[in-house]
Structures are given as structure tokens and as C-alpha cells.
Design an enzyme around this catalytic site. Structure first.
Site, mmCIF file in Angstrom:
data_model
loop_
_atom_site.group_PDB
_atom_site.id
_atom_site.type_symbol
_atom_site.label_atom_id
_atom_site.label_comp_id
_atom_site.label_asym_id
_atom_site.label_seq_id
_atom_site.Cartn_x
_atom_site.Cartn_y
_atom_site.Cartn_z
ATOM 1 N N GLU A 342 30.782 47.611 35.366
ATOM 2 C CA GLU A 342 29.979 47.273 36.147
ATOM 3 C C GLU A 342 30.581 48.667 36.880
ATOM 4 O OE1 GLU A 342 31.830 43.164 37.073
ATOM 5 O OE2 GLU A 342 30.087 42.391 35.606
ATOM 6 N N ASP A 366 37.612 39.692 35.236
ATOM 7 C CA ASP A 366 37.545 39.256 36.569
ATOM 8 C C ASP A 366 38.306 38.145 36.746
ATOM 9 O OD1 ASP A 366 34.647 39.654 36.883
ATOM 10 O OD2 ASP A 366 34.016 38.240 36.553
ATOM 11 N N HIS A 535 37.630 41.592 41.098
ATOM 12 C CA HIS A 535 38.262 41.670 39.187
ATOM 13 C C HIS A 535 39.486 42.519 39.759
ATOM 14 C CE1 HIS A 535 34.118 43.605 38.354
ATOM 15 N NE2 HIS A 535 33.709 42.304 38.282
#
Length: 597
Positions: A342, A366, A535
Site C-alpha cells: 500500500e 496491520d 500498520h
């Protein structure tokens, strides 16, 4: 060991033996030459035997050709170090020296000073004097001084001094290794995640890096026009088919991709990994006519946007992210890459910190869920034990993509303990253990409409780890938070029940932070409640003290940690900014400002 995959030399440590300049009838200087030189040689030996670059080579250390007693010799040493490419200096002495004349005045070197604790000569007096000079001139330096008095003829480095020397050396090599390198963002902002909004000023001013940007269409161009090494691609594809078995396809049967589509997805996934690697570090084996593309971006870390413009149409980048971050691929063990899913640039930098300090692969995840003892009991009937009970619960770390396969916990050391090794210690059996523990699940087509494959494993062993995260805060700048703890090995039936409540096709790690009984570390819930982003980067080992030292070199305050106060090691001038260590850190970082501004 492996060759340096980046343009530019690795950082060099320079040892500066300083000495009392007085000669005369009593030969003060002459009487100290052997002891002073011995200190320098002992420090150099310690660094060479214990510190390595990310490619596995021992750190290069040079010692000043002359001992340094007056400013002329200081200049002579500085000239030698410029020729040798020295980025880090350690000044050593067993005696009094002329501080302001013998100190390292280069504003760009990272500085430490070791003063010998002996009663015959005032090495401690010089240390205090020269550290005061560094503080007065705005050149922070780390002071190193043994707890116990040594005899003048003792050439051994005490254990407490070794610890500080190595902490200084590890952190300094990590900090200097980033200079002149790039962060490569492939794509841009991902699904509104703030960490993927790249801040070039942060990279330039705090890390000495540049930001390079490549639109994702470049990946399509290289695939379409065959701008990759065909021989490597075919080798990678054959290896993938042999070692990366398909796992669960959770999609409704009527929506599943056909065998032909899945075959094509595998080819795209492998080809994507080859191309991302080429983008990061270049590839001299690209086809003729693509010499410009063969240069690469000299990226020591990178991020792939993926979602959603790419993944709504093409197979996701999970295969590339997971394997690039691992310590091996089809060519066997090799230095891991840093590729943030990401394009979370800040988590990518956190992973980079962990890699440079440990030379081990990193986990991207995560920080997904806090499980309390009561919630686990209600959901599974299981009463927490061991680390999970001590932490009053645990955190679920899970994300498609960028967790290194080494995180499965199946690699063992000589004592049978689970470990994540530097690549040069990985054996063929270690690689096979990671591959056996991993299957590749068809992408959730609700998330990834273009298909692809996500790695799936569970960390089934207890390992010491440190979770860390860099955040940017308006009005402060960058701050780092970290939590030392352990991966948790739950009973398989318990793990499965909890895992199935989220995405069962992604890599899964249960994490129990070490508690202090107060504040952010009162319980595992408080750790998650104080975490600054969605994260986290997870590194093998308890490396919090090294991270704190590294951040002080980069002028990044640490806002949350569970490292015992006696292990914290920052420049000596931090002591002038108050008595509370955290307040000192914020004030000192604010006063000195970014290292490269």
C-alpha cells in the site's frame, strides 16, 4: 558475501586515537603511544568482528595513521578520513588530551568518544572535556566510559563498554547507510492511507535520502514490451510452480477465476516481482535498447500502491511483496529487499530501520485486533497461558502482502529455538522450511478484483520481536514508537478459530508486548490503544535500545517504548535538556533539528 546492490560505497568507521601532546624530558606523549594505539586497535577489532553491512560483509574500519595530539594532526586525520570515505568516527584515549584541538569538527560525521577508565591517566577528564566542547559547538557525540576502573596495562574491553560501542556502531552504520539512497514509490496514495502520502522533505532532511516516483503504468509497459530478463523470469516461474503451492480459494464458486486465468495470474505475479526488483536496483541483463531502464533507482526501500487502481484490474502485488521482503528467492538465500504494501512510506522506513540494525528480513502487518483474555475465553473456551497471559492479551498482526516468509517461525537455531536469520546464515533446509509452511491463496475478489495470490502461514513459534512505527505529526515532525515483545504460539484449534474471524487467507502472527505496568504498556490493549497508525513493522529480536540510539542520531524523538532506562544510549548533550529522558529527547531533537537540513 553478496555484492553491494546499491550505487555508492558502504559507510566506513574511522578510529581517532587521541593523546596527550606533551613531550619533553619525561616523554609524556611517547609513554602513551602504545596504550592509545592499542585502544584504537581493540575498538576496530570489535567492530570488524561484530558488525556487518546488509550484504553480509564485515564493516570496514580504518584507524588514523597518526595519533592526534594537536590540531595539525587533527587536520591530518581528517584528510585521511576524507580519502577513505569515513562517515562515522570513534575517538579513543586513555589520557588527557587538548579537547577542542583534537575533536572531530566535521558536521556530517556521526561521533562517539571512548575515554578509558583508569586512575594512572585522566581519560575520563578528557572525555568530559571533549563532550562539553561537542555540546558547546552543537556537534552531538556519544560518550562511552566503563563502569569499573581498569589497570593501565589492561587491553580488554569491559562488557559494558562493548555494549555501548556496538550499539553506537550498529546505529551509526544504519544511519549512514541510508545517505544518498532512494525511496521508490511505485504508484502513489493508496485508499486514503496517510502513510502513503509521501513527504520528500522528511526523507531528504532526516534520512539523507531522495524520493523517486514511478507510475504503475510503467509496470504494464515493461510487461507489454518484454523489458525484463526473460531467462530470470522463466527460472523464477519454474521455481514458483515447484515451491509455491496453491491454497484456499475462499471466493464463491461461481465467481472463481478459471484455471487459465489463474495460470496467467501466476505469470503476472512472478513477472511483477522481477520488474519491481529491476526498478529498485537496476539490471544489466535487460534486453538491448533498454539501457536507461537497466540503471534502476538505487532504492534501498520501496512501496507499491496496488490498491485500488492496479488491483481492480490486474493481479495484486502480494507475491512480489512477500518474497522480496524474504531472505531468499529462486536464486537461493540473498539480502532481503524492503517493499511496503500500500506504499505506506512510513512503515517502509520502519522496516528499513529494522533491517539495517539487524540485517534480517522484516514483517509488514496491520495492527489489526486486540484479543483480551476474556474475549479469547468467550470465543474459544481457551484460557491464555505464558506470554499472552503475562501481557493480559495479545495483538493480531495480519495483512495480505508484505510479511516475509521467514516470519513463519519454522527456521531454528542450533538450540532448536525459532529464529529469523540473516540471509548468509540461511541453509537450503531453512529455505525449504519456510516454503513448506507457506501456501498461496487465491486473492479475495472482493478486495482484489484482478486476482492474484496472497501468502498464508501462521507464526507457530515463540520468538522475541520488536514492533515499531514511524509517524509524522504536524507541529512535531517524525516520531517513532516501539514495543518489544514476543510472537505467541497458540494451540492450533484456538489460533484457527480466531484467525477465521478475519481473513483466513493471509499470513497471521499473534504478538504479546512486554508490559511495564503503566501507561501505554499497562496491558496489550493499551499498546494497541496508543499505536499511532494502522500498520506496524516487526523485526526479529529486542532491538528497542538500538532503535532509540539510531533515532537520536537522526533527530527523531521516540514517543513510546518499553526499553529499560539503563539500556537507553543517546548523545551526551541530551543530558543538558532536563532530567526526564523522554522530555530530553524531544527538546534535544527540536533544538538540533534534522540532520541534513
Amino acid at each position: 558475501m553478496a555484492e553491494n546492490r546499491y550505487r555508492g560505497e558502504y559507510p566506513v568507521i574511522g578510529i581517532r586515537p587521541t593523546i596527550d601532546a606533551r613531550r619533553g624530558a619525561l616523554k609524556v606523549r611517547e609513554s602513551m603511544e602504545e596504550q592509545t594505539r592499542s585502544m584504537a586497535e581493540a575498538a576496530a577489532k570489535l567492530f570488524r568482528e561484530n558488525l556487518r553491512y546488509s550484504n553480509g560483509e564485515p564493516v570496514r574500519v580504518v584507524i588514523s595513521d597518526c595519533t592526534i595530539g594537536r590540531v595539525g594532526e587533527t587536520a591530518e586525520c581528517a584528510a585521511q578520513f576524507r580519502r577513505e570515505g569515513v562517515d562515522i568516527t570513534l575517538t579513543v584515549t586513555p589520557c588527557w588530551c587538548y579537547g577542542a584541538e583534537t575533536m572531530d569538527m566535521d558536521p556530517m560525521t556521526i561521533k562517539g568518544v571512548w575515554g578509558f577508565n583508569g586512575t594512572e591517566r585522566p581519560g575520563a577528564v578528557y572525555l568530559a572535556s571533549v563532550l562539553a566542547a561537542h555540546a558547546q559547538k552543537g556537534l552531538p557525540a556519544f560518550g562511552i566510559y566503563g563502569r569499573d576502573v581498569q589497570d593501565a596495562n589492561d587491553r580488554e574491553i569491559p562488557e559494558d563498554v562493548k555494549e555501548k560501542l556496538l550499539r553506537f556502531g550498529r546505529a551509526a552504520v544504519a544511519a549512514a547507510s541510508m545517505r544518498g539512497k532512494s525511496y521508490l514509490q511505485i504508484g502513489s496514495i493508496c485508499m486514503g492511507i496517510a502513510g502513503s502520502i509521501v513527504d520528500p522533505s522528511f526523507f531528504e532532511e532526516y534520512l539523507g535520502m531522495r524520493v523517486e516516483s514511478v507510475d504503475e503504468v510503467e509496470l504494464v509497459r515493461r510487461m507489454t514490451e518484454n523489458i525484463y530478463d526473460e531467462e530470470e523470469f522463466q527460472k523464477a516461474l519454474a521455481w514458483t510452480k515447484a515451491h509455491c503451492p496453491e491454497g484456499l480459494d475462499k471466493n464463491p464458486e461461481e465467481l472463481r477465476r478459471t484455471p487459465e486465468q489463474k495460470e496467467q495470474d501466476w505469470e503476472w505475479s512472478v513477472k511483477l516481482m522481477c520488474i519491481v526488483k529491476d526498478l529498485c536496483c537496476g539490471n544489466p541483463k535487460l534486453p538491448k535498447g533498454f539501457e536507461e531502464e537497466s540503471v534502476g533507482h538505487n532504492a534501498i526501500a520501496a512501496g507499491f500502491q496496488g490498491q485500488r487502481q492496479w488491483t481492480d484490474f490486474y493481479p495484486n502485488g502480494d507475491f512480489a511483496e512477500a518474497l522480496l521482503n524474504s531472505s531468499f528467492d529462486w536464486n537461493g538465500p540473498r539480502e532481503s529487499y524492503i517493499l511496503a504494501t500500500e506504499n505506506d512510506t512510513l512503515n517502509g522506513v520502519s522496516m528499513l530501520f529494522g533491517k539495517l540494525l539487524t540485517n534480517r528480513p522484516q514483517i509488514f502487518a496491520d495492527v489489526r485486533t486486540y484479543w483480551s483474555p476474556e474475549a479469547v475465553k468467550r470465543a474459544t473456551g481457551y484460557t491464555l497461558e505464558g506470554r499472552a497471559a503475562e501481557s493480559k492479551g495479545f495483538l493480531h498482526l495480519i495483512n495480505s502482502g508484505a510479511a516475509c516468509l521467514d516470519a513463519c517461525g519454522e527456521v531454528k537455531d542450533e538450540n532448536g529455538n525459532a529464529v529469523m536469520k540473516p540471509f548468509w546464515e540461511m541453509t537450503e533446509q531453512d529455505v525449504e522450511a519456510c516454503l513448506r509452511a507457506t501456501e498461496w491463496c487465491e486473492a479475495d475478489l472482493g478486495y482484489f478484483r484482478g486476482g492474484g495470490y496472497s501468502s498464508r502461514f501462521c507464526t507457530r513459534s515463540e520468538m522475541p520481536v520488536t514492533m515499531l512505527r514511524l509517524n509524522l505529526v504536524k507541529g512535531i515532525g517524525p516520531v517513532l514508537q516501539l514495543a518489544e515483545g514476543w510472537t505467541v504460539a497458540l494451540p492450533e484449534e484456538v489460533s484457527d478459530k480466531l484467525w477465521k474471524r478475519t481473513d483466513y487467507t493471509w499470513p497471521c502472527t499473534w504478538f504479546a508486548p512486554r508490559l511495564t505496568g503503566q501507561g501505554a504498556f499497562a496491558t496489550a490493549y493499551d499498546v494497541m490503544n496508543h499505536w499511532g497508525a494502522n500498520h506496524g513493522a516487526i523485526s526479529y529480536g529486542h532491538i528497542g535500545a538500538d532503535l532509540i540510539t539510531l533515532c537520536s542520531m537522526l533527530r527523531i524523538p521516540v514517543c513510546m517504548h518499553n526499553v529499560p532506562e539503563e539500556r537507553i544510549f543517546r548523545p551526551a548533550s541530551w543530558n543538558a535538556f532536563g532530567m526526564d529522558p523522554e522530555a530530553q529527547d524531544y527538546r534535544a531533537c527540536g533544538a538540533y533539528g534534522p540532520l541534513y537540513r
